[in-house]
Design a protein around this motif. Structure first.
Motif, PDB file in Angstrom:
ATOM      1  N   LEU A  14       6.648   5.654   6.414  1.00 24.19           N
ATOM      2  CA  LEU A  14       7.827   6.464   6.727  1.00 24.19           C
ATOM      3  C   LEU A  14       7.415   7.780   7.395  1.00 24.19           C
ATOM      4  O   LEU A  14       8.063   8.233   8.342  1.00 24.19           O
ATOM      5  CB  LEU A  14       8.610   6.749   5.447  1.00 24.19           C
ATOM      6  CG  LEU A  14       9.191   5.533   4.728  1.00 24.19           C
ATOM      7  CD1 LEU A  14       9.858   5.953   3.422  1.00 24.19           C
ATOM      8  CD2 LEU A  14      10.188   4.804   5.616  1.00 24.19           C
ATOM      9  N   THR A  15       6.329   8.392   6.902  1.00 22.94           N
ATOM     10  CA  THR A  15       5.857   9.643   7.487  1.00 22.94           C
ATOM     11  C   THR A  15       5.391   9.430   8.919  1.00 22.94           C
ATOM     12  O   THR A  15       5.705  10.230   9.818  1.00 22.94           O
ATOM     13  CB  THR A  15       4.709  10.212   6.647  1.00 22.94           C
ATOM     14  OG1 THR A  15       5.151  10.380   5.300  1.00 22.94           O
ATOM     15  CG2 THR A  15       4.248  11.550   7.198  1.00 22.94           C
ATOM     16  N   ALA A  16       4.638   8.347   9.143  1.00 19.65           N
ATOM     17  CA  ALA A  16       4.169   8.059  10.501  1.00 19.65           C
ATOM     18  C   ALA A  16       5.341   7.776  11.433  1.00 19.65           C
ATOM     19  O   ALA A  16       5.352   8.210  12.588  1.00 19.65           O
ATOM     20  CB  ALA A  16       3.215   6.872  10.474  1.00 19.65           C
ATOM     21  N   SER A  17       6.334   7.062  10.943  1.00 25.47           N
ATOM     22  CA  SER A  17       7.520   6.778  11.767  1.00 25.47           C
ATOM     23  C   SER A  17       8.246   8.063  12.133  1.00 25.47           C
ATOM     24  O   SER A  17       8.665   8.247  13.278  1.00 25.47           O
ATOM     25  CB  SER A  17       8.461   5.827  11.017  1.00 25.47           C
ATOM     26  OG  SER A  17       7.835   4.594  10.752  1.00 25.47           O
ATOM     27  N   ALA A  18       8.393   8.969  11.159  1.00 30.15           N
ATOM     28  CA  ALA A  18       9.057  10.246  11.435  1.00 30.15           C
ATOM     29  C   ALA A  18       8.268  11.063  12.448  1.00 30.15           C
ATOM     30  O   ALA A  18       8.846  11.690  13.348  1.00 30.15           O
ATOM     31  CB  ALA A  18       9.227  11.031  10.135  1.00 30.15           C
ATOM     32  N   ALA A  49       0.854  -1.190   0.000  1.00 35.87           N
ATOM     33  CA  ALA A  49       0.000   0.000   0.000  1.00 35.87           C
ATOM     34  C   ALA A  49       0.890   1.240   0.000  1.00 35.87           C
ATOM     35  O   ALA A  49       1.940   1.253  -0.629  1.00 35.87           O
ATOM     36  CB  ALA A  49      -0.922  -0.037   1.209  1.00 35.87           C
ATOM     37  N   SER A  50       0.488   2.284   0.685  1.00 38.17           N
ATOM     38  CA  SER A  50       1.235   3.545   0.654  1.00 38.17           C
ATOM     39  C   SER A  50       2.421   3.481   1.614  1.00 38.17           C
ATOM     40  O   SER A  50       2.316   3.886   2.775  1.00 38.17           O
ATOM     41  CB  SER A  50       0.305   4.708   1.015  1.00 38.17           C
ATOM     42  OG  SER A  50      -0.778   4.759   0.134  1.00 38.17           O
ATOM     43  N   SER A  51       3.542   3.004   1.118  1.00 37.65           N
ATOM     44  CA  SER A  51       4.711   2.852   1.992  1.00 37.65           C
ATOM     45  C   SER A  51       5.225   4.198   2.475  1.00 37.65           C
ATOM     46  O   SER A  51       5.824   4.285   3.553  1.00 37.65           O
ATOM     47  CB  SER A  51       5.824   2.096   1.254  1.00 37.65           C
ATOM     48  OG  SER A  51       6.126   2.713   0.021  1.00 37.65           O
TER      49      SER A  51
END
Length: 276
Positions: free
Chosen positions: A113-117, A107-109
Motif C-alpha cells: 500500500l505504501t509503495a502504491s501511494a 508478507a508485509s502488505s
C-alpha cells in the motif's frame, strides 16, 4: 428412613438452601447497583469518508496486456515462490494469474500500500537526494539527508539494487575541498521532522532486525551486516553515515554529530541520488 438419618440430612439441606439464597441476594444487589451506577454512552458518530486514492474503475478504453507486461518481472527468480493474480476491477475478469490458486503466507502488505501511494504521488522515476554541504565551522561538512535509507558504503557492498554510495559522495567532496582538511561531520536529519521512532514499536525489535530510528539517511537500511537482509539493525543509523563519510574522506577520527533540526550549511560539495 430412620429418624436419626433425617436429623443428619436436614442440617445439610438447610445449609445448601441458605447458601443459594445468599448468592441470589448478592447477585441481585450487584445487578441493581450496576444499573444505578452505570453510565450510558452514546454511539460514536460515523467518521467522515476518506477521499479516494484511486480513480474509480471504468469499462472505457482497451484492457492492458498484463501477461506481456508481467512476463519478465514475474519470471525473476529473486521473487522466489510467486503467487498472484491481476483482475479487471470493472468486470472481475482475470487478466493474469501466476499460481493464483496456491495459498502462501502473506508478507508485509502495508509495504504494498505504501509503495502504491508513493507511485501515485511521486511517479515511478522519483529519486531521493543525499547532499553534502560545507558547514558553518571551518572544515565541517554537513550531510543533508533527503530520506534515502538505501545508501551503501561502496558499489555492491549492500543488497539494494543500484544504491547510491558514500564512496561517490566522498570523491565529490574531496575534489570540491581541494585538499582542505575535514574537521567534523554533522548529519542533518531534519527531513524527518523530528519523528524517528514510531511510538508503537518496541526497542527490543532493533536487535531483532525489524525496526530502528528512521534518520534522514541510513546505510543499508540500518543493517549491521549489509549483506544479510535479516541482520540486526544499528541503534545509530544516521551517525553511521557520518562515520562512513569521515572514513572515506580519510578523517576517521573527527567528531560526528547528528541533528533533528536543520543545520546551517553553505555551498554543496557533493550529491548522490537513490535508485528510482
Amino acid at each position: 428412613m430412620s429418624g436419626t438419618r433425617k436429623r443428619r440430612i436436614w442440617p445439610w439441606l438447610a445449609g445448601i438452601v441458605a447458601f443459594i439464597v445468599v448468592v441470589a441476594v448478592v447477585v441481585t444487589a450487584a445487578v441493581v447497583w450496576s444499573d444505578r451506577s452505570g453510565t450510558t454512552v452514546a454511539a460514536a458518530p460515523d467518521p467522515d469518508p476518506a477521499p479516494a486514492a484511486l480513480l474509480p474503475a471504468t469499462d472505457a478504453g482497451p484492457l492492458p496486456d498484463v501477461p506481456a507486461a508481467l512476463a519478465g518481472p514475474a519470471g525473476d527468480p529473486a521473487l522466489g515462490a510467486l503467487s498472484g493474480e491481476v483482475s479487471d476491477a470493472a468486470t472481475g475478469k482475470s487478466l493474469w494469474s501466476g499460481a493464483g490458486d496456491r495459498p502462501l503466507v502473506p508478507a508485509s502488505s502495508t509495504k504494498l500500500l505504501t509503495a502504491s501511494a508513493a507511485l501515485l504521488e511521486l511517479g515511478p522515476d522519483a529519486t531521493v537526494p543525499t547532499v553534502v554541504a560545507r558547514g558553518a565551522r571551518p572544515g565541517e561538512v554537513v550531510v543533508v539527508g533527503g530520506g534515502d535509507v538505501t545508501l551503501a558504503r561502496t558499489a555492491g557492498s549492500g543488497t539494494f539494487t543500484d544504491a547510491a554510495t558514500v564512496a561517490d559522495l566522498a570523491d565529490q567532496v574531496r575534489a570540491a575541498l581541494g585538499g582542505e582538511p575535514v574537521t567534523a561531520v554533522t548529519v542533518d536529519d531534519s527531513v524527518r521532522g523530528g519523528s524517528f521512532f514510531n511510538d508503537t514499536w518496541d526497542r527490543a525489535d532493533v536487535a531483532g532486525g525489524n525496526v530502528t530510528d528512521l534518520g534522514g539517511t541510513m546505510l543499508d537500511a540500518g543493517r549491521v551486516d549489509p549483506r544479510d537482509t535479516y541482520s540486526p539493525r544499528s541503534t545509530t543509523p544516521s551517525a553511521d553515515v557520518g562515520h562512513a563519510l569521515a572514513a572515506a574522506l580519510g578523517a576517521p577520527d573527527v567528531p560526528v554529530a547528528t541533528s533533528p533540526t536543520p543545520v546551517p550549511h553553505a555551498d554543496t560539495l557533493g550529491e548522490v541520488r537513490s535508485a528510482p
